[in-house]
Design a protein around this motif. Structure first.
Motif, PDB file in Angstrom:
ATOM      1  N   UNK A 167       0.832  -1.206   0.000  1.00  0.00           N
ATOM      2  CA  UNK A 167       0.000   0.000   0.000  1.00  0.00           C
ATOM      3  C   UNK A 167       0.867   1.256   0.000  1.00  0.00           C
ATOM      4  N   UNK A 168       1.876   1.275   0.843  1.00  0.00           N
ATOM      5  CA  UNK A 168       2.760   2.434   0.921  1.00  0.00           C
ATOM      6  C   UNK A 168       3.572   2.621  -0.357  1.00  0.00           C
ATOM      7  N   UNK A 169       4.007   1.516  -0.951  1.00  0.00           N
ATOM      8  CA  UNK A 169       4.783   1.596  -2.193  1.00  0.00           C
ATOM      9  C   UNK A 169       3.984   2.222  -3.323  1.00  0.00           C
ATOM     10  N   UNK A 170       2.658   2.132  -3.229  1.00  0.00           N
ATOM     11  CA  UNK A 170       1.805   2.654  -4.281  1.00  0.00           C
ATOM     12  C   UNK A 170       1.668   4.165  -4.279  1.00  0.00           C
ATOM     13  N   UNK A 171       2.211   4.842  -3.272  1.00  0.00           N
ATOM     14  CA  UNK A 171       2.100   6.297  -3.179  1.00  0.00           C
ATOM     15  C   UNK A 171       3.429   6.975  -3.468  1.00  0.00           C
ATOM     16  N   UNK A 172       3.424   7.965  -4.350  1.00  0.00           N
ATOM     17  CA  UNK A 172       4.631   8.755  -4.628  1.00  0.00           C
ATOM     18  C   UNK A 172       5.013   9.624  -3.434  1.00  0.00           C
TER      19      UNK A 172
END
Length: 249
Positions: A167-172
């Motif tokens: 989930x965190x990796x999906x946010x710039x």
């Protein structure tokens, strides 16, 4: 071909658009053999040793394409149990078993459990979250530092998990994720600051033990936009430990 070392990662330029990421981990004296120090099933040994290497690759933003296990014991029965643990960890990570390869020791008898794992990933450079903190960032910890028997007794809620990482990796607005191992949270936070040419400013009254070993990556440190953190409802054991700030010249 450019090769560089960052923390526990080796980065190899594949071409102008992609990078190969390599990470490894090892484990000795943990199993059910005569001279093992911590007596646990080899299944557990395989599972948590694989977890360390997988976390290193996934937190970089890369996709795992190979996981090589080097088992310093016989296939029957130690090797099979270690491999079963690795396969369960791959399943929890949402990674197919096809990436798994390895070797065992069939020539000599062994009296302690030994096991190493090397993970290889590929990432598009635009998605690489290594030395990626370009502005002031909030530092948080995900999970609690646990080692040895603490890991075996812990509930999943106290350990950093794959779904939250994805989930965190999906946010710039999440700039970088760093798994924490035996050197503890403070060491990894300092490395994160140094590698990004930033200053680490710790908050007062930190509740989590920032010096304790986190064993098989039971904690991940995340550098992220401060506003984003307060917009997200992150599950599990989360604590704000400080900030990364630009070094003033």
């Amino acid at each position: 071909m450019k090769v560089q070392k960052v923390r526990d990662l080796t980065l190899i330029d594949l071409d102008q658009e992609k990078t190969i990421v390599v990470a490894c981990d090892s484990c000795g004296g943990i199993g059910m053999k005569e001279y093992d120090v911590l007596k646990v099933s080899p299944f557990v040994t395989g599972k948590y040793t694989a977890r360390v290497a997988l976390f290193e690759i996934l937190c970089s933003g890369a996709e795992v394409v190979c996981l090589a296990n080097t088992i310093c014991n016989e296939m029957e029965v130690t090797g099979k149990k270690i491999i079963a643990g690795i396969e369960e960890e791959l399943e929890e990570a949402g990674i197919g078993k096809i990436v798994l390869t390895g070797s065992t020791e069939e020539n000599f008898a062994t009296f302690a459990t030994g096991f190493g794992v090397t993970a290889v990933g590929i990432v598009e450079n635009k998605n690489l979250k290594v030395n990626n903190v370009k502005q002031d960032a909030l530092l948080i910890t995900i999970g609690k530092p646990k080692v040895g028997e603490e890991v075996l007794k812990s509930e999943k809620g106290g350990i950093a998990g794959y779904q939250l990482i994805k989930t965190l990796l999906g946010s710039e607005r999440v700039y970088e994720l760093v798994p924490v191992g035996s050197k503890g949270i403070l060491y990894e936070a300092n490395q994160l600051a140094e590698n990004n040419n930033m200053q680490l400013v710790l908050h007062s009254g930190i509740q989590i033990d920032i010096h304790k070993s986190a064993g098989p990556s039971t904690v991940v440190v995340a550098a992220m936009e401060e506003a984003l953190f307060y917009q997200m409802d992150l599950p599990g054991s989360i604590e704000v430990i400080g900030m990364l700030r630009h070094v003033k010249r």
